[in-house]
Design an enzyme around this catalytic site. Sequence first.
Site, PDB file in Angstrom:
ATOM      1  N   TRP A 350      91.677 123.022 -19.724  1.00 25.65           N
ATOM      2  CA  TRP A 350      91.743 121.725 -19.035  1.00 25.65           C
ATOM      3  C   TRP A 350      90.665 121.621 -17.961  1.00 25.65           C
ATOM      4  O   TRP A 350      90.344 120.552 -17.481  1.00 25.65           O
ATOM      5  CB  TRP A 350      93.139 121.496 -18.424  1.00 25.65           C
ATOM      6  CG  TRP A 350      93.442 122.333 -17.200  1.00 25.65           C
ATOM      7  CD1 TRP A 350      93.415 123.693 -17.116  1.00 25.65           C
ATOM      8  CD2 TRP A 350      93.806 121.865 -15.889  1.00 25.65           C
ATOM      9  NE1 TRP A 350      93.760 124.103 -15.849  1.00 25.65           N
ATOM     10  CE2 TRP A 350      94.006 123.010 -15.063  1.00 25.65           C
ATOM     11  CE3 TRP A 350      93.997 120.610 -15.328  1.00 25.65           C
ATOM     12  CZ2 TRP A 350      94.374 122.931 -13.728  1.00 25.65           C
ATOM     13  CZ3 TRP A 350      94.369 120.527 -13.979  1.00 25.65           C
ATOM     14  CH2 TRP A 350      94.549 121.674 -13.194  1.00 25.65           C
ATOM     15  N   GLU A 481     100.180 128.540 -11.662  1.00 24.44           N
ATOM     16  CA  GLU A 481     100.748 129.451 -12.664  1.00 24.44           C
ATOM     17  C   GLU A 481     101.594 130.564 -12.036  1.00 24.44           C
ATOM     18  O   GLU A 481     102.095 131.424 -12.751  1.00 24.44           O
ATOM     19  CB  GLU A 481      99.629 130.048 -13.521  1.00 24.44           C
ATOM     20  CG  GLU A 481      98.983 129.005 -14.416  1.00 24.44           C
ATOM     21  CD  GLU A 481      97.784 129.534 -15.189  1.00 24.44           C
ATOM     22  OE1 GLU A 481      97.234 130.571 -14.781  1.00 24.44           O
ATOM     23  OE2 GLU A 481      97.395 128.888 -16.182  1.00 24.44           O
TER      24      GLU A 481
HETATM   25  C1  BGC Z   1      93.942 128.949 -13.955  1.00 26.26           C
HETATM   26  C2  BGC Z   1      93.958 127.815 -14.954  1.00 26.26           C
HETATM   27  C3  BGC Z   1      92.601 127.727 -15.603  1.00 26.26           C
HETATM   28  C4  BGC Z   1      92.172 129.067 -16.184  1.00 26.26           C
HETATM   29  C5  BGC Z   1      90.755 129.034 -16.692  1.00 26.26           C
HETATM   30  C6  BGC Z   1      93.535 130.239 -14.651  1.00 26.26           C
HETATM   31  O1  BGC Z   1      93.483 131.277 -13.718  1.00 26.26           O
HETATM   32  O2  BGC Z   1      95.208 129.126 -13.384  1.00 26.26           O
HETATM   33  O3  BGC Z   1      94.262 126.606 -14.306  1.00 26.26           O
HETATM   34  O4  BGC Z   1      92.630 126.767 -16.609  1.00 26.26           O
HETATM   35  O5  BGC Z   1      92.247 130.049 -15.188  1.00 26.26           O
HETATM   36  O6  BGC Z   1      89.864 128.735 -15.667  1.00 26.26           O
END
Ligand code: BGC
Length: 763
Positions: A350, A481
Amino acid sequence: MIKAYLKKDPWKIIEDQFHADYSMVSESIFSIGNGYMGQRANFEETYSGESLQGSYISGVYYPDKTRVGWWKNGYPEYFAKVLNSLNWIGINISFGDEELDLNTAKIHEFSRVLNMKSGVLSRTMMIELASGKKLELTFERFCSYNTKELGVVNCVVKSIDYEGPLSLDAYLDFDVRNQDSNYDEMFWDLIDTDHSNSVYAKTKKTEFEVLASLNCEYKSSTPFDKTIHQSTAIYGERFTDVISPGQEKSILKKVIITTSFHHDNLELQNQTLRQSVRTKDFKSLKLSHSDIWEKKWDEIDIKIEGDVAAQQGVRYNIFQLHQTYSGEDARLNIGPKGFTGEKYGGSTYWDTEAYCLPFYLSTSDQKVAKNLLQYRHNHLDLAIENAEKLGFTQGAALYPMVTMNGEECHNEWEITFEEIHRNGAIAYAIYDYTQYTGDDSYLLDSGMEVLIGIARFWAQRVNYSKRLNQYVILGVTGPNEYENNVNNNWYTNYIAKWCLDYTHQVIQSALENNPMKANQILVKNNFDSERELNHWKEISEKMYFPYDEQESVFLQQDGFMDKEIYPASEIPTDVIPLHHHWSWDRILRSCFIKQADVLQGMYFFEDQFDVDTIRRHFHFYEPLTVHESSLSPCVHSILACKIGDNDKAYEMYLRTARLDLDDYNNDTRDGLHITSMAGTWLSIVKGFGGMRVKDGKLSFEPQIPEEWKSLSFKIKFRNHNICILFSQEQIILSKDSAEPLEIIVNNTMFTLRDQLEVAALLA
Ligand code: BGC
């Protein structure tokens, strides 16, 4: 703890002594690329120290079989990875029996420089042999910007006081692996080639062919021997010579890499390109490459006067973004690590829509941003299939969290099945594009279909809570996350509602403005206008948002206030970053936020909140945020500007702009944070520059840090190339087009003809 081992310079990244401990960090930082291919800053010569070999070609991926502990229905079968491809830079160097290896060599001087202005990486060093004799070596290399298939390395060896044998072995090597291979498999099958100067291989399963040919020129004023060594994996030319004090020997490698992904006839095109560079010397190749970079800088540069650290950071970020993606091909996208490491597999997240799109919209041709949107439209059928696998019906589309070709690759349930907010960012990008460009035609051509698929997904993903008499979204992971399987993540609920409203509005205005075309699309998508639109409206009107009356803030999710809440500043520094030190369980139970979440929503939809509301939320969430995602500080920097907290804005700006240069999160060794680099640009242009598009008009509300003498940048906006300069005293806007443009500066409307100067308008 940041690592400040690189020198600050406005145009160069400089490491002025060899830091073996940071060698993998430097391998990432000094990466070069041209959108077609990219290369970590591995050494040309043998290096027995810690290293991640990395040479990548856009679009050439391998579907590595998924590895999980406990299989769950709905998991994808594979994780697509942009592959570590051939080693094209290799030159082994020996002095008699002594092979050059910086891990063991005695190094007297060392300097590695990435010149961003010219796009050339160079390294000079003085080494001492076991005998005590010294030599000076210089390497220069680049991935050509005018012939994208061309990689060039030039190496000069000069003896200070050494007299004796010298051997330079320039080679191509396809015996390569990915360190992240799930089952320790080889991803390439080697192919025998008729051409004596090349190596040829094909990816297993995806069958992408890659052919690399070498053109090598050795210069010496004394007689030397040349031998060729070749196997299926390797083609090399070894030059054996003697060198005396004061003498210089040099070797030039011109490597052409063609692929079946990019070329109809990779053999023929390889030969033609090889021929076209055959007689060119290093100087002329370098000049035509650097010329393009220099011209490009004229359009993309951001100048900050009075702050070298800030200046170097933003240029570095812009440079790496343009090294990664040039936007000519809608099959390609931007991996979070670009061509600088294996993590994230070079796949699309995203990040592209939420962060990168606005950058390319303002700094590149409109078709570049359109290609990014088109990429998702091309994957619509697969997004519908993906949703079907999870039990959704009737054209609901769930775009993958991680993808190469439209299929989901991620295989952790809390992300694959739950981090569904990505669908919202894809819809938001369509809105962003139409707002910025004023080009509605994309909606009818492709955008509306994507929006319908996404809106249908949300309409099925919500459920009606009798208890609340509202719609809720259960079991999700928001952008943060560090929380999984939560109910009613505010950001997800908000963007879901917004998608329903926006799609509704797009359909209605399409029906009004172009009923024939609009109806064709609705029929094609079996759209039941009355039933679906009414359903969407009801959901939107009754969407539930968790709120805390006492703090007057929207809650990141249900139950957030039941956590033990204390600021991140109280976390002992020796357990930062948390994900390296705390158990996952402890992280999940804590109140600490990995990245902007509620604030991400306030950033996207700031018009829907007054400044006091944004400030209150900022003050509530910022102290709890640990920014362990690279995507976080830029959003905080922009919002800090919005609420007038200049110190925070600057702190967060440096954190985003120098994230990799100073290795803030202790993970640059895995590769650069390419997608978050667009966030640096956003912090400058939308943060300090306060640029927005309001009702189709460009608007600025600048607020530059006190230590900056001036800030200037250029943007492309609807057929105008606009130059913007903010100093502490005045704002100067100019453009090259004849047509006047209405522009808003600090809430006052002006007409920009050629140049406009607005005095003392800074807050
Ligand atoms: C982030 C995500 C992101 C991904 C790739 C993760 O650490 O939490 O939002 O899409 O990294 O950059």
